[in-house]
Design a protein around this motif. Structure first.
Motif, PDB file in Angstrom:
ATOM      1  N   PHE A  18       0.855  -1.300   0.257  1.00 44.19           N
ATOM      2  CA  PHE A  18       0.068  -0.049  -0.013  1.00 44.19           C
ATOM      3  C   PHE A  18       0.793   1.101   0.033  1.00 44.19           C
ATOM      4  N   ALA A  19       1.981   1.325   0.802  1.00 48.56           N
ATOM      5  CA  ALA A  19       2.942   2.249   1.003  1.00 48.56           C
ATOM      6  C   ALA A  19       3.670   2.680  -0.563  1.00 48.56           C
ATOM      7  N   GLN A  20       3.964   1.569  -0.999  1.00 51.71           N
ATOM      8  CA  GLN A  20       4.644   1.709  -2.428  1.00 51.71           C
ATOM      9  C   GLN A  20       3.521   2.221  -3.435  1.00 51.71           C
ATOM     10  N   LYS A  21       2.594   1.677  -3.457  1.00 51.30           N
ATOM     11  CA  LYS A  21       1.531   2.252  -4.525  1.00 51.30           C
ATOM     12  C   LYS A  21       1.220   3.534  -4.137  1.00 51.30           C
ATOM     13  N   LYS A  22       1.189   4.215  -2.964  1.00 52.01           N
ATOM     14  CA  LYS A  22       0.811   5.605  -2.431  1.00 52.01           C
ATOM     15  C   LYS A  22       2.128   6.314  -2.912  1.00 52.01           C
ATOM     16  N   GLU A  23       3.236   5.911  -2.841  1.00 50.40           N
ATOM     17  CA  GLU A  23       4.541   6.737  -3.102  1.00 50.40           C
ATOM     18  C   GLU A  23       4.478   6.807  -4.593  1.00 50.40           C
ATOM     19  N   LEU A  24       4.208   5.850  -5.178  1.00 56.23           N
ATOM     20  CA  LEU A  24       4.277   5.868  -6.675  1.00 56.23           C
ATOM     21  C   LEU A  24       3.202   7.005  -7.372  1.00 56.23           C
ATOM     22  N   ARG A  25       1.952   7.119  -6.544  1.00 56.58           N
ATOM     23  CA  ARG A  25       1.067   8.119  -7.223  1.00 56.58           C
ATOM     24  C   ARG A  25       1.495   9.384  -6.787  1.00 56.58           C
ATOM     25  N   GLU A  26       2.150   9.632  -5.503  1.00 54.80           N
ATOM     26  CA  GLU A  26       2.834  10.765  -5.245  1.00 54.80           C
ATOM     27  C   GLU A  26       3.700  11.269  -6.257  1.00 54.80           C
ATOM     28  N   GLU A  28       4.058  10.494  -9.188  1.00 52.29           N
ATOM     29  CA  GLU A  28       3.153  10.673 -10.638  1.00 52.29           C
ATOM     30  C   GLU A  28       2.550  11.893 -10.741  1.00 52.29           C
ATOM     31  N   LYS A  29       2.056  12.388  -9.412  1.00 53.86           N
ATOM     32  CA  LYS A  29       1.245  13.601  -9.384  1.00 53.86           C
ATOM     33  C   LYS A  29       2.560  14.834  -9.334  1.00 53.86           C
ATOM     34  N   ALA A  30       3.924  14.716  -9.030  1.00 50.43           N
ATOM     35  CA  ALA A  30       4.758  15.476  -8.848  1.00 50.43           C
ATOM     36  C   ALA A  30       5.287  15.906 -10.256  1.00 50.43           C
ATOM     37  N   ILE A  31       5.311  14.800 -11.010  1.00 53.96           N
ATOM     38  CA  ILE A  31       5.685  14.866 -12.425  1.00 53.96           C
ATOM     39  C   ILE A  31       4.749  15.554 -13.301  1.00 53.96           C
ATOM     40  N   GLU A  38      11.252  16.844  -6.650  1.00 51.03           N
ATOM     41  CA  GLU A  38      10.313  16.232  -5.543  1.00 51.03           C
ATOM     42  C   GLU A  38      10.067  14.657  -6.061  1.00 51.03           C
ATOM     43  N   ALA A  39       9.789  14.431  -7.303  1.00 49.02           N
ATOM     44  CA  ALA A  39       9.712  13.195  -7.686  1.00 49.02           C
ATOM     45  C   ALA A  39      10.690  12.294  -7.446  1.00 49.02           C
ATOM     46  N   LYS A  40      11.734  12.649  -8.083  1.00 50.33           N
ATOM     47  CA  LYS A  40      13.236  11.765  -7.709  1.00 50.33           C
ATOM     48  C   LYS A  40      13.278  11.509  -6.148  1.00 50.33           C
ATOM     49  N   SER A  41      13.020  12.588  -5.508  1.00 48.64           N
ATOM     50  CA  SER A  41      13.242  12.325  -4.192  1.00 48.64           C
ATOM     51  C   SER A  41      12.271  10.976  -3.533  1.00 48.64           C
ATOM     52  N   ILE A  42      11.062  11.253  -3.996  1.00 52.70           N
ATOM     53  CA  ILE A  42      10.009  10.288  -3.499  1.00 52.70           C
ATOM     54  C   ILE A  42      10.705   8.706  -4.119  1.00 52.70           C
ATOM     55  N   LEU A  43      10.971   8.731  -5.558  1.00 51.95           N
ATOM     56  CA  LEU A  43      11.338   7.391  -5.868  1.00 51.95           C
ATOM     57  C   LEU A  43      12.600   7.092  -5.386  1.00 51.95           C
ATOM     58  N   GLY A  44      13.410   8.166  -4.978  1.00 49.87           N
ATOM     59  CA  GLY A  44      14.866   7.545  -4.408  1.00 49.87           C
ATOM     60  C   GLY A  44      14.734   6.629  -3.122  1.00 49.87           C
ATOM     61  N   TYR A  55       4.174  -3.476 -10.106  1.00 55.63           N
ATOM     62  CA  TYR A  55       4.500  -2.034  -9.600  1.00 55.63           C
ATOM     63  C   TYR A  55       5.698  -1.606 -10.261  1.00 55.63           C
ATOM     64  N   LYS A  56       6.681  -2.727 -10.397  1.00 54.85           N
ATOM     65  CA  LYS A  56       7.963  -2.473 -10.999  1.00 54.85           C
ATOM     66  C   LYS A  56       7.930  -1.560 -12.378  1.00 54.85           C
ATOM     67  N   ALA A  57       7.148  -2.038 -13.203  1.00 53.39           N
ATOM     68  CA  ALA A  57       7.164  -1.338 -14.575  1.00 53.39           C
ATOM     69  C   ALA A  57       6.846   0.316 -14.328  1.00 53.39           C
ATOM     70  N   ASN A  58       5.609   0.697 -13.325  1.00 56.35           N
ATOM     71  CA  ASN A  58       5.314   1.793 -13.276  1.00 56.35           C
ATOM     72  C   ASN A  58       6.498   2.479 -12.410  1.00 56.35           C
ATOM     73  N   TYR A  59       7.312   1.883 -11.570  1.00 58.46           N
ATOM     74  CA  TYR A  59       8.284   2.689 -11.042  1.00 58.46           C
ATOM     75  C   TYR A  59       9.448   3.201 -12.062  1.00 58.46           C
ATOM     76  N   TYR A  60       9.863   2.099 -12.750  1.00 60.63           N
ATOM     77  CA  TYR A  60      10.932   2.426 -13.806  1.00 60.63           C
ATOM     78  C   TYR A  60      10.444   3.501 -14.736  1.00 60.63           C
ATOM     79  N   TYR A  61       9.199   3.450 -15.368  1.00 60.91           N
ATOM     80  CA  TYR A  61       8.584   4.561 -15.988  1.00 60.91           C
ATOM     81  C   TYR A  61       8.862   5.693 -15.484  1.00 60.91           C
ATOM     82  N   LEU A  62       8.160   5.760 -14.011  1.00 54.06           N
ATOM     83  CA  LEU A  62       8.199   7.329 -13.598  1.00 54.06           C
ATOM     84  C   LEU A  62       9.539   7.754 -13.257  1.00 54.06           C
TER      85      LEU A  62
END
Length: 414
Positions: A18-26, A28-31, A38-44, A55-62
């Motif tokens: 759930f946390a991963q999914k939430k952070e990926l959404r955040e 995506e919103k930053a992008i 901000e997006a790089k900081s979240i994904l980092g 979720y991996k494909a979404n992470y690498y794409y974002l």
């Protein structure tokens, strides 16, 4: 106890997911708001290795989007963005393809703008980035190599050229062109469809196509040249030798190998390869000329004359062959003068002096046709004109001496 542990573990996994999914959404919103930092900081803070596959494909794409930052990123981040895109194994195919298309268009635009602004280093890096995104477009890799070489970024250029070499890149393609109706100038089109549309609209006429020349020789010569400049002569020779083994009938590669040996001071190997080239292309005047130069340098003047005369026969306008012939003939005068100056005043010496003087006169006369021919081809050749003026004077041809003197003066000579 075991059941409680399993239940607790299941809750933990669910919480993490759930946390991963939430952070990926955040992220995506930053992008979407162009907040790429901000997006790089979240994904980092996320570890893709601990993520569910979905979720991996979404992470690498974002991550690629955040690093790319709509084309404003530095080269390090762009390289990371490309790497991230390459890690997408499945999923988001449409989105990934669209992002790649956008990136290629942006890189090519920046490369062309930098090139027009004479910032060839930046141009080269953008062309390389375009290729890294779309590796089927090897022309971008070629552009990256030649622009890097043009600004003497030789280490980087070498890597790019060798990559082209490993790919077997030739650059041979079908080129579609037509004549602009109003100006009569030729225009090359990106595709057959675009050319045909222009012809159909009436702005262009005489549509045609042709096969472009191979860039293989240019690439191999560039690799060899860079290695030679680095003092790595064996690698320079190996580069051309490898290409020749792949294309044994390629005359240009053979000549390039011969020239490299010449530059490295190996005249014997140079001559050997030139003779092979001449056998393959007996009507090549330049090859005959080069063999003439080698023969002259080695003291074989009869063979040099044979090669020079053959070069002139093949190309009557070959000025250098005529000049070398005249110089070689006139060079025989030195030994005669030395002997003439060493003679005394006895009857035998006087007789020998007259013999040598006559031989000297014949030398002058035999050089005249070559020098006159030089001026026919190159009327502004002042050195040939001065030499002829002096020879006419020495041979007693007063009329021609005066005419040539006037020509020398008209060319700015004394």
């Amino acid at each position: 106890m075991k059941k409680h542990f399993i239940a607790a573990l299941a809750i933990l996994i669910s919480t993490v997911t759930f946390a991963q999914k939430k952070e990926l959404r955040e992220a995506e919103k930053a992008i979407k708001k162009s907040n790429f930092a901000e997006a790089k900081s979240i994904l980092g803070q996320l570890d893709p290795n601990s993520m569910d596959d979905k979720y991996k494909a979404n992470y690498y794409y974002l991550n690629a989007e955040a690093l790319y930052a709509n084309g404003s990123a530095n080269n390090d981040d762009i390289a990371k963005a490309l790497k991230s895109l390459g890690l997408i194994e499945e999923g988001l195919e449409t989105e990934t393809a669209e992002l790649k298309t956008t990136m290629v268009q942006s890189f090519v635009t920046q490369a062309n703008e930098a090139y027009e602004g004479k910032d060839y280093s930046t141009s080269s890096k953008n062309f390389e980035n375009a290729y890294r995104v779309s590796t089927r477009d090897t022309l971008y890799l070629y552009y990256a190599a030649i622009t890097a070489s043009g600004v003497q970024e030789f280490d980087r250029a070498l890597v790019l050229y060798e990559e082209l070499d490993d790919l077997g890149y030739t650059g041979i393609e079908v080129e579609y062109y037509a004549i602009i109706k109003d100006s009569g100038e030729e225009e090359v089109f990106a595709s057959k469809t675009m050319r045909d549309l222009s012809v159909k609209s009436g702005t262009h006429i005489k549509p045609a196509e042709r096969i472009t020349e191979s860039k293989r020789e240019e690439i191999v010569k560039a690799i060899a040249s860079i290695y030679k400049s680095k003092g790595e002569n064996d690698k320079a020779l190996n580069a051309i030798s490898k290409a020749r083994k792949e294309n044994p009938e390629d005359l240009n590669l053979l000549i390039s190998e011969a020239n490299l040996y010449f530059e490295l001071g190996n005249n014997e190997k140079f001559k050997e390869l030139l003779e092979v080239a001449t056998a393959k292309d007996p009507n090549n005047a330049e090859l005959q000329f080069n063999l003439g130069v080698l023969s002259q340098d080695s003291g074989d003047l009869d063979m040099a004359k044979k090669y020079y005369d053959k070069a002139i026969e093949l190309d009557p306008s070959y000025v250098n062959a005529k000049i070398n012939m005249a110089a070689m003939i006139l060079g025989k005068e030195k030994a005669l003068i030395e002997e003439m100056n060493s003679l005394g005043g006895s009857p035998a010496d006087n007789k020998r002096y007259d013999e040598l003087k006559a031989q000297r006169l014949e030398i002058y006369k035999s050089s005249i046709p070559y020098l006159e021919s030089v001026l026919e081809t190159d009327p502004s050749n002042i050195d040939a004109a001065k030499t002829l003026m002096n020879i006419y004077s020495a041979t007693g041809d007063t009329a021609k001496q005066k005419a040539m003197k006037a020509k020398v003066e008209s060319l700015g000579g004394n």
